[in-house]
Scaffold this motif. Sequence first.
Motif, short mmCIF file in Angstrom:
data_model
loop_
_atom_site.label_atom_id
_atom_site.label_comp_id
_atom_site.label_asym_id
_atom_site.label_seq_id
_atom_site.Cartn_x
_atom_site.Cartn_y
_atom_site.Cartn_z
N THR A 1 -14.48 -1.37 -27.73
CA THR A 1 -14.41 -0.09 -27.02
C THR A 1 -15.82 0.45 -26.86
O THR A 1 -16.70 0.16 -27.66
CB THR A 1 -13.53 0.93 -27.77
OG1 THR A 1 -14.13 1.23 -29.03
CG2 THR A 1 -12.12 0.41 -27.97
N LEU A 2 -16.02 1.23 -25.81
CA LEU A 2 -17.34 1.75 -25.48
C LEU A 2 -17.52 3.17 -26.03
O LEU A 2 -17.82 4.08 -25.29
CB LEU A 2 -17.56 1.74 -23.97
CG LEU A 2 -17.42 0.37 -23.33
CD1 LEU A 2 -17.51 0.48 -21.81
CD2 LEU A 2 -18.47 -0.57 -23.86
N GLY A 3 -17.29 3.35 -27.30
CA GLY A 3 -17.44 4.66 -27.92
C GLY A 3 -16.10 5.25 -28.31
O GLY A 3 -15.04 4.65 -28.13
N THR A 4 -16.16 6.47 -28.85
CA THR A 4 -14.95 7.09 -29.40
C THR A 4 -13.94 7.48 -28.32
O THR A 4 -12.74 7.38 -28.54
CB THR A 4 -15.29 8.31 -30.27
OG1 THR A 4 -16.00 9.27 -29.50
CG2 THR A 4 -16.12 7.90 -31.48
N LEU B 1 -22.35 4.16 -36.01
CA LEU B 1 -22.80 5.55 -36.14
C LEU B 1 -24.09 5.81 -35.39
O LEU B 1 -24.46 6.97 -35.19
CB LEU B 1 -22.97 5.92 -37.62
CG LEU B 1 -21.72 5.89 -38.48
CD1 LEU B 1 -22.05 6.34 -39.89
CD2 LEU B 1 -20.62 6.74 -37.89
N ASP B 2 -24.79 4.76 -34.97
CA ASP B 2 -26.04 4.91 -34.23
C ASP B 2 -25.73 5.00 -32.74
O ASP B 2 -26.02 4.11 -31.96
CB ASP B 2 -26.98 3.73 -34.49
CG ASP B 2 -27.36 3.61 -35.95
OD1 ASP B 2 -27.29 4.62 -36.67
OD2 ASP B 2 -27.73 2.50 -36.37
N THR B 3 -25.13 6.08 -32.35
CA THR B 3 -24.63 6.23 -31.01
C THR B 3 -25.09 7.57 -30.44
O THR B 3 -25.36 8.51 -31.18
CB THR B 3 -23.10 6.14 -31.00
OG1 THR B 3 -22.61 6.41 -29.69
CG2 THR B 3 -22.46 7.11 -31.95
N ALA B 4 -25.17 7.66 -29.13
CA ALA B 4 -25.55 8.91 -28.48
C ALA B 4 -24.51 10.00 -28.76
O ALA B 4 -24.83 11.18 -28.80
CB ALA B 4 -25.71 8.69 -26.99
N PRO C 1 -17.21 12.31 -36.32
CA PRO C 1 -16.34 13.00 -37.30
C PRO C 1 -15.00 13.43 -36.71
O PRO C 1 -13.96 13.26 -37.34
CB PRO C 1 -17.18 14.20 -37.75
CG PRO C 1 -18.59 13.78 -37.53
CD PRO C 1 -18.55 12.92 -36.28
N ALA C 2 -15.02 13.94 -35.49
CA ALA C 2 -13.76 14.35 -34.84
C ALA C 2 -12.88 13.13 -34.59
O ALA C 2 -11.65 13.20 -34.73
CB ALA C 2 -14.05 15.08 -33.54
N PHE C 3 -13.48 12.00 -34.24
CA PHE C 3 -12.73 10.77 -34.04
C PHE C 3 -12.06 10.34 -35.34
O PHE C 3 -10.89 9.96 -35.36
CB PHE C 3 -13.64 9.66 -33.51
CG PHE C 3 -12.99 8.32 -33.39
CD1 PHE C 3 -12.03 8.08 -32.42
CD2 PHE C 3 -13.33 7.29 -34.25
CE1 PHE C 3 -11.41 6.83 -32.31
CE2 PHE C 3 -12.72 6.06 -34.16
CZ PHE C 3 -11.76 5.83 -33.18
N LEU C 4 -12.80 10.41 -36.45
CA LEU C 4 -12.23 10.04 -37.75
C LEU C 4 -11.07 10.96 -38.12
O LEU C 4 -10.07 10.51 -38.69
CB LEU C 4 -13.32 10.07 -38.82
CG LEU C 4 -14.41 9.00 -38.67
CD1 LEU C 4 -15.54 9.24 -39.66
CD2 LEU C 4 -13.85 7.61 -38.82
N ILE D 1 -15.03 0.78 -41.21
CA ILE D 1 -16.33 0.27 -41.62
C ILE D 1 -17.38 0.96 -40.75
O ILE D 1 -17.41 0.78 -39.54
CB ILE D 1 -16.40 -1.26 -41.47
CG1 ILE D 1 -15.33 -1.90 -42.37
CG2 ILE D 1 -17.80 -1.77 -41.79
CD1 ILE D 1 -15.12 -3.36 -42.14
N LEU D 2 -18.19 1.77 -41.40
CA LEU D 2 -19.21 2.55 -40.72
C LEU D 2 -20.53 1.79 -40.77
O LEU D 2 -21.01 1.45 -41.85
CB LEU D 2 -19.35 3.92 -41.39
CG LEU D 2 -18.03 4.68 -41.59
CD1 LEU D 2 -18.28 5.96 -42.37
CD2 LEU D 2 -17.35 4.96 -40.26
N VAL D 3 -21.11 1.52 -39.60
CA VAL D 3 -22.33 0.73 -39.50
C VAL D 3 -23.45 1.62 -38.98
O VAL D 3 -23.28 2.33 -37.99
CB VAL D 3 -22.12 -0.46 -38.52
CG1 VAL D 3 -23.38 -1.27 -38.37
CG2 VAL D 3 -20.96 -1.32 -38.97
#
Length: 128
Positions: free
Chosen positions: A26-29, A49-52, A58-61, A74-76
Amino acid sequence: MLVSESPLLRLAIGRELASGFELVHTLGTASADRRLDVSALPDALVIDLDTAERSGVPAFLVRLVERGFTGPRILVSSHFRPELAAAYSASCHTHFALARPWRPGALRSLVESVLGVADARRAAAGGR
């Protein structure tokens, strides 16, 4: 499911997990939310987590919890130090951390471990 805007990270993760795992990119949340709305929940999520859109993670989680997703996340991130990522992963049952760059095979090992795949393979091999 892999949640990342970065084509290079998706490629690196895809290479490491391609054999043995079905990967949904997927291309982001926002893209991940749409995918989760129309299909079954994945066994695990790998989230960059290194995303624009870092502030949207956090809202996605939270939305994952609202959906009833109980699988591992798994958070990278390149901002994690390897020692702290390992300590964090050892202390939680749902969230795991992996520092970028990781050693070859480290992501695969982590995914197998959190999904219990490594244990199943050892048992099938006779406990070796």
